[in-house]
Write an enzyme that holds these catalytic residues in place. Sequence first.
Site, PDB file in Angstrom:
ATOM      1  CD  GLN A 197     -26.694  32.753  -9.491  1.00  0.00           C
ATOM      2  OE1 GLN A 197     -26.258  32.763  -8.432  1.00  0.00           O
ATOM      3  NE2 GLN A 197     -25.718  32.117 -10.368  1.00  0.00           N
ATOM      4  CB  ALA A 238     -21.628  36.653  -2.899  1.00  0.00           C
ATOM      5  CG  HIS A 239     -23.714  33.290  -5.535  1.00  0.00           C
ATOM      6  ND1 HIS A 239     -23.769  32.759  -6.971  1.00  0.00           N
ATOM      7  CD2 HIS A 239     -22.441  33.411  -5.426  1.00  0.00           C
ATOM      8  CE1 HIS A 239     -22.676  32.727  -7.492  1.00  0.00           C
ATOM      9  NE2 HIS A 239     -21.611  32.849  -6.488  1.00  0.00           N
ATOM     10  CG  ASN A 240     -24.609  29.352  -3.602  1.00  0.00           C
ATOM     11  OD1 ASN A 240     -24.340  29.650  -4.661  1.00  0.00           O
ATOM     12  ND2 ASN A 240     -25.679  28.493  -3.264  1.00  0.00           N
ATOM     13  CB  SER A 258     -19.577  29.019  -1.724  1.00  0.00           C
ATOM     14  OG  SER A 258     -20.396  29.008  -2.748  1.00  0.00           O
TER      15      SER A 258
END
Length: 338
Positions: A197, A238-240, A258
């Site tokens: 990440q 969460a990520h993005n 995302s």
Amino acid sequence: MPIFTAQELAERFNLQLFGDGNIRIHGVATLTQASPEQLSFLANPRYLTQLPNSRAGVIVLHADDVKAASGAVLIAKDPYVTFAKIATLFDIKPAREAGIHPLATVDPSAHVSPTAHVGAFVSIGARSSIGASCIIGTGSIIGDDCTIDDGSELIARVTLISRVRLGKRVRIHPGAVLGGEGFGLAMESGHWIKIPQLGGVVIGDDCEIGANSCIDRGALDDTVLEEDVHIDNLVQIAHNCRIGAHTAIAGCTGIAGSAKIGRYCLLGGHVGVVGHLQICDNVVITGKSVVRNSIHTPGEYSSGTPLTDNRTWRKNAVRFKQLDMLVRRMMAVSKEKA
């Protein structure tokens, strides 16, 4: 504790006053608990029955509700917003002395403004920067390459793992973790391979993040909260992900990787948002809903089963499993009649 007269409050917030302007207000409280030295408000019609018996010295309300009140009132277009502004006058926080506590650890390459407060047992990593008038509360951990802009506050035990950038006047409550590894895995030959990440987290000006909430850093791009976003306790982002400006997200909500959420959205408690979808501006998602598809039209959306008595719920649960069969029967009957 500050004291204001009803007249002073009316003038300060441009409100119309009915009643004694010399009443001295020492604080705020609910309609049922307020004393003659306190101010209260009525914003929800369901509490109108509490108005005649309230002992509050001054009540903020809408013009339509004046006749139901017996004492001094302040007329407001939006009583709830007006009450919030008045309440800030009584929310006096103790001043924090500028400086670095002897029990804090600061990497030699980090920069801390001389007007910032760094509490005991704080750790600040390499190349990180703390802006003017920031408050870094007890036990907070700031990893490498983090930036905290002027006037922001980490109340206590907040963790910024790495590559986290906070804007101005950001407020983060205890237990929150920003910049943790996103949940990125790839399957090969029956085993998971961890995806690095490499992105960061960017938090805009005037955001607030509740206790024990987590915002993961991006895999490649950054995870972004635009300005004036408010996150409740126990929220997972969460990520993005990208959260648009002025959006508010209630507790226990989870947003998968995302996902893109627009501006001025409201997500109720325990909402689930599937990854890689988009929610447009001005959308309200009611509590316990699951968003499985992108939303392109502003409005209010709901899913889930409302509360009912257990006996009825059990019957409906059985019938829900029969829906497909019943629909097929109805379609067959329709074809026969046709």
